[in-house]
Design a protein around this motif. Structure first.
Motif, PDB file in Angstrom:
ATOM      1  N   PHE A 214       5.331 -13.285   8.462  1.00 49.03           N
ATOM      2  CA  PHE A 214       4.608 -14.449   7.937  1.00 49.03           C
ATOM      3  C   PHE A 214       3.128 -14.160   7.700  1.00 49.03           C
ATOM      4  O   PHE A 214       2.512 -14.713   6.796  1.00 49.03           O
ATOM      5  N   PHE A 215       2.539 -13.279   8.519  1.00 49.98           N
ATOM      6  CA  PHE A 215       1.091 -13.086   8.486  1.00 49.98           C
ATOM      7  C   PHE A 215       0.648 -11.962   7.547  1.00 49.98           C
ATOM      8  O   PHE A 215      -0.444 -11.437   7.686  1.00 49.98           O
ATOM      9  N   ARG A 216       1.480 -11.610   6.573  1.00 48.31           N
ATOM     10  CA  ARG A 216       1.014 -10.689   5.538  1.00 48.31           C
ATOM     11  C   ARG A 216      -0.046 -11.404   4.707  1.00 48.31           C
ATOM     12  O   ARG A 216       0.062 -12.605   4.440  1.00 48.31           O
ATOM     13  N   LYS A 217      -1.063 -10.665   4.273  1.00 49.17           N
ATOM     14  CA  LYS A 217      -2.224 -11.292   3.640  1.00 49.17           C
ATOM     15  C   LYS A 217      -1.843 -12.116   2.411  1.00 49.17           C
ATOM     16  O   LYS A 217      -2.366 -13.204   2.185  1.00 49.17           O
ATOM     17  N   GLY A 218      -0.912 -11.598   1.598  1.00 50.26           N
ATOM     18  CA  GLY A 218      -0.486 -12.337   0.398  1.00 50.26           C
ATOM     19  C   GLY A 218       0.100 -13.698   0.751  1.00 50.26           C
ATOM     20  O   GLY A 218      -0.156 -14.695   0.077  1.00 50.26           O
ATOM     21  N   ASN A 219       0.898 -13.718   1.824  1.00 54.34           N
ATOM     22  CA  ASN A 219       1.475 -14.984   2.285  1.00 54.34           C
ATOM     23  C   ASN A 219       0.385 -15.952   2.728  1.00 54.34           C
ATOM     24  O   ASN A 219       0.406 -17.150   2.403  1.00 54.34           O
ATOM     25  N   LEU A 220      -0.584 -15.437   3.477  1.00 53.95           N
ATOM     26  CA  LEU A 220      -1.654 -16.298   4.004  1.00 53.95           C
ATOM     27  C   LEU A 220      -2.500 -16.889   2.881  1.00 53.95           C
ATOM     28  O   LEU A 220      -2.898 -18.052   2.937  1.00 53.95           O
ATOM     29  N   ILE A 221      -2.773 -16.085   1.861  1.00 53.64           N
ATOM     30  CA  ILE A 221      -3.536 -16.582   0.704  1.00 53.64           C
ATOM     31  C   ILE A 221      -2.773 -17.710   0.018  1.00 53.64           C
ATOM     32  O   ILE A 221      -3.333 -18.765  -0.312  1.00 53.64           O
ATOM     33  N   ALA A 222      -1.465 -17.509  -0.204  1.00 57.04           N
ATOM     34  CA  ALA A 222      -0.637 -18.517  -0.878  1.00 57.04           C
ATOM     35  C   ALA A 222      -0.567 -19.804  -0.060  1.00 57.04           C
ATOM     36  O   ALA A 222      -0.702 -20.910  -0.597  1.00 57.04           O
ATOM     37  N   LEU A 223      -0.339 -19.672   1.242  1.00 62.91           N
ATOM     38  CA  LEU A 223      -0.240 -20.850   2.101  1.00 62.91           C
ATOM     39  C   LEU A 223      -1.556 -21.643   2.135  1.00 62.91           C
ATOM     40  O   LEU A 223      -1.555 -22.867   2.130  1.00 62.91           O
ATOM     41  N   ARG A 224      -2.660 -20.909   2.130  1.00 58.36           N
ATOM     42  CA  ARG A 224      -3.961 -21.559   2.135  1.00 58.36           C
ATOM     43  C   ARG A 224      -4.173 -22.352   0.863  1.00 58.36           C
ATOM     44  O   ARG A 224      -4.690 -23.476   0.880  1.00 58.36           O
ATOM     45  N   GLU A 225      -3.768 -21.775  -0.271  1.00 65.05           N
ATOM     46  CA  GLU A 225      -3.899 -22.476  -1.558  1.00 65.05           C
ATOM     47  C   GLU A 225      -3.033 -23.743  -1.577  1.00 65.05           C
ATOM     48  O   GLU A 225      -3.452 -24.790  -2.062  1.00 65.05           O
ATOM     49  N   ILE A 226      -1.826 -23.645  -1.030  1.00 64.36           N
ATOM     50  CA  ILE A 226      -0.933 -24.821  -0.986  1.00 64.36           C
ATOM     51  C   ILE A 226      -1.523 -25.915  -0.121  1.00 64.36           C
ATOM     52  O   ILE A 226      -1.512 -27.089  -0.484  1.00 64.36           O
ATOM     53  N   ALA A 227      -2.078 -25.512   1.039  1.00 58.35           N
ATOM     54  CA  ALA A 227      -2.675 -26.496   1.962  1.00 58.35           C
ATOM     55  C   ALA A 227      -3.834 -27.211   1.284  1.00 58.35           C
ATOM     56  O   ALA A 227      -4.011 -28.435   1.427  1.00 58.35           O
TER      57      ALA A 227
END
Length: 227
Positions: A214-227
């Motif tokens: 879950f904590f791969r950087k690409g995932n974190l960027i996407a989740l942040r944008e969704i939030a």
């Protein structure tokens, strides 16, 4: 002869409107600390605010708070009144759960009920913690809780497609929509990865798995944008 142009308000409709407004006024207020992922600091922010309110003289009670072994978060519980967890038998084990009836009996001004998407153990009054919160609000108690974006029902499929990981505990969108206040807790992906490596998000073994998934950087960027 009846007047078809009578525009006088319907007394029954007026009475219903008054009752509805009175019920809303009596209802507790819901504050949700909302973030893109675990470890952004939702519970920390909630406890920091709770400490300020408590020191200002407000009746604050920690109903259930999940620190996940984070020392800095656990320290913020110090001094706050805490509701004992109830013991619930389950398949030969005894689990400790949030005590809904104890919270209703105590009836604080502000109640901290962490992990809004949590599924209650079988035998509890409600299957989901957000349903506990709904009952608390109806009783006139202000509730503060926390929620990650991936647990929002309408975004569950989107997040699962992006990350390849599907979470099974979700909260209906209406819960977020009906919140009186939403506090967005945000950190950059680099800061979140640094926190993970420093052991501030999960315990070591769990942190290693998270870093690979879950904590791969690409995932974190996407989740942040969704939030």
């Amino acid at each position: 002869m009846a007047n078809n142009n009578d525009t006088r308000p319907d007394p029954d409709a007026l009475l219903e409107q008054i009752r509805s407004e009175e019920a809303r006024a009596r209802r507790g207020k819901l504050r949700i600390y909302f973030g893109a992922n675990a470890g952004v600091g939702k519970t920390y922010a909630m406890l920091s605010a709770a400490q300020r309110e408590f020191k200002a003289g407000r009746d604050v009670l920690a109903g259930v708070v999940e620190t996940h072994g984070r020392g800095e978060t656990a320290e913020l519980l110090s001094g706050l009144p805490q509701l004992p967890l109830r013991e619930q038998p389950y398949r030969g084990h005894t689990l400790r759960e949030f005590d809904l009836d104890g919270a209703l009996a105590r009836k604080p001004e502000v109640l901290l009920v962490d992990e809004l998407a949590h599924s209650n153990v079988e035998g509890s009054r409600h299957p989901k913690r957000w349903q506990d919160v709904h009952e608390l609000l109806d009783a006139g108690i202000d509730v503060w809780s926390a929620l990650n974006v991936q647990h929002l029902e309408s975004l569950n499929d989107t997040v699962g497609t992006i990350t390849g990981i599907r979470v099974h505990e979700t909260v209906p969108d209406t819960v977020l929509e009906d919140a009186d206040e939403i506090v967005l807790v945000d950190v950059t992906p680099d800061e979140l990865i640094a926190r993970l490596k420093a052991g501030k998000v999960y315990l070591p073994q769990q942190a290693e798995r998270a870093a690979q998934n879950f904590f791969r950087k690409g995932n974190l960027i996407a989740l942040r944008e969704i939030a």
